[in-house]
Design an enzyme around this catalytic site. Sequence first.
Site, PDB file in Angstrom:
ATOM      1  N   HIS A 184      -3.296   4.088  20.297  1.00 56.20           N
ATOM      2  CA  HIS A 184      -1.941   3.670  20.677  1.00 56.20           C
ATOM      3  C   HIS A 184      -2.007   2.187  21.043  1.00 56.20           C
ATOM      4  O   HIS A 184      -3.027   1.737  21.598  1.00 56.20           O
ATOM      5  CB  HIS A 184      -1.425   4.422  21.919  1.00 56.20           C
ATOM      6  CG  HIS A 184      -0.962   5.823  21.678  1.00 56.20           C
ATOM      7  ND1 HIS A 184      -1.276   6.865  22.530  1.00 56.20           N
ATOM      8  CD2 HIS A 184      -0.174   6.355  20.702  1.00 56.20           C
ATOM      9  CE1 HIS A 184      -0.707   7.979  22.078  1.00 56.20           C
ATOM     10  NE2 HIS A 184      -0.040   7.698  20.980  1.00 56.20           N
ATOM     11  N   CYS A 278      -0.540   5.063  30.292  1.00 57.91           N
ATOM     12  CA  CYS A 278      -0.173   6.294  29.566  1.00 57.91           C
ATOM     13  C   CYS A 278       0.629   7.256  30.445  1.00 57.91           C
ATOM     14  O   CYS A 278       1.373   8.084  29.931  1.00 57.91           O
ATOM     15  CB  CYS A 278      -1.422   7.035  29.096  1.00 57.91           C
ATOM     16  SG  CYS A 278      -2.464   6.082  28.019  1.00 57.91           S
TER      17      CYS A 278
HETATM   18  N1  ARG Z   1      -4.569  12.982  24.687  1.00 56.64           N
HETATM   19  C1  ARG Z   1      -3.431  12.154  24.453  1.00 56.64           C
HETATM   20  C2  ARG Z   1      -3.302  11.876  22.964  1.00 56.64           C
HETATM   21  O1  ARG Z   1      -4.290  11.698  22.306  1.00 56.64           O
HETATM   22  C3  ARG Z   1      -3.537  10.883  25.230  1.00 56.64           C
HETATM   23  C4  ARG Z   1      -2.298  10.044  25.156  1.00 56.64           C
HETATM   24  C5  ARG Z   1      -2.399   8.767  25.899  1.00 56.64           C
HETATM   25  N2  ARG Z   1      -1.157   8.052  25.875  1.00 56.64           N
HETATM   26  C6  ARG Z   1      -1.008   6.730  25.640  1.00 56.64           C
HETATM   27  N3  ARG Z   1       0.153   6.197  25.817  1.00 56.64           N
HETATM   28  N4  ARG Z   1      -1.977   6.001  25.167  1.00 56.64           N
HETATM   29  O2  ARG Z   1      -2.233  11.832  22.430  1.00 56.64           O
END
Ligand code: ARG
Length: 286
Positions: A184, A278
């Site tokens: 992300h 996150c």
């Molecule tokens: N386990 C989640 C995923 O892989 C973690 C998300 C983290 N969120 C973020 N905004 N980076 O989707």
Amino acid sequence: MSSTVVDPAVDAQPATPASTDVARRYVMCPPTFFAVRYRINPWMEPDEPVDVDRAVRQWRRLRDQLVSQGHAVDVMTPDPDLPDLVFTANGGIVVGDRALVPRFRHAERQDESAVYARALRDLGIEHVEQARCTNEGEGDFLLTGNRFLAGTGQRSDPDAPAEVADFFGIDVVPLTLVDPRFYHLDTALARLRPDLVAYWPGAFDAPSLGVLRDLFPDAIEATEDDAAELALNMVSDGATVIMAPGRPELCAAIADRGLHVVEIATDELRKSGGGAKCCVLEHHRR
Ligand code: ARG
């Protein structure tokens, strides 16, 4: 150096932060049912144990810190079947009375969309729509000044930036993410102020790096080690920056730009690939 360390071993009251002229509004969801049951990013190891109580303590420190900075935090109800619901940054993109709800890449998270849509409607947001393209919300779309920086190439679809620009009437600058560890945008780039970001260059392709260097000539360049601790996953209100502890050089670089740094450990949540940012969805003003 202007920084505050919140000792993870002690439930200390955070020191008085620098003030920001604008109170923010955030949406968070406690990790009551935190778990790593599947693997949709390289950080997730379903066979490794997680400590839910520790995750909850880390999350509470983060929430309390934001409240102590004068911000409003709306708290969503957690769901035992949705262990990643704690990562509300993926719960949408919210500006004024409009919210674009995510369409997740992986089946494991797709049931979260309806939960976020309901929560955002319950908060009184008038126009709540689900994205047509795969779009993982503020995890990939960071409103920075008068434009969004958008991460594609890992989760959000290459067509998602155009949909976001159209839905909000705000310019979107697409950037291509090339390293699966930084899946992300908010894992590779931190928005610190409208005119200031920190990022690890290795997470982006060459054209995207050119764009970032044009837009932010004075950006803070983080190291691969910073990024590999998920230390770029920070929450900034423009005056105070909340970041993971243990990255003194990055911390000093941020403090040198006149920002106050508060260190809060989020390493339990990192077992799922997440950090402070996150866990926070910002409800931006128009
Ligand atoms: N386990 C989640 C995923 O892989 C973690 C998300 C983290 N969120 C973020 N905004 N980076 O989707």
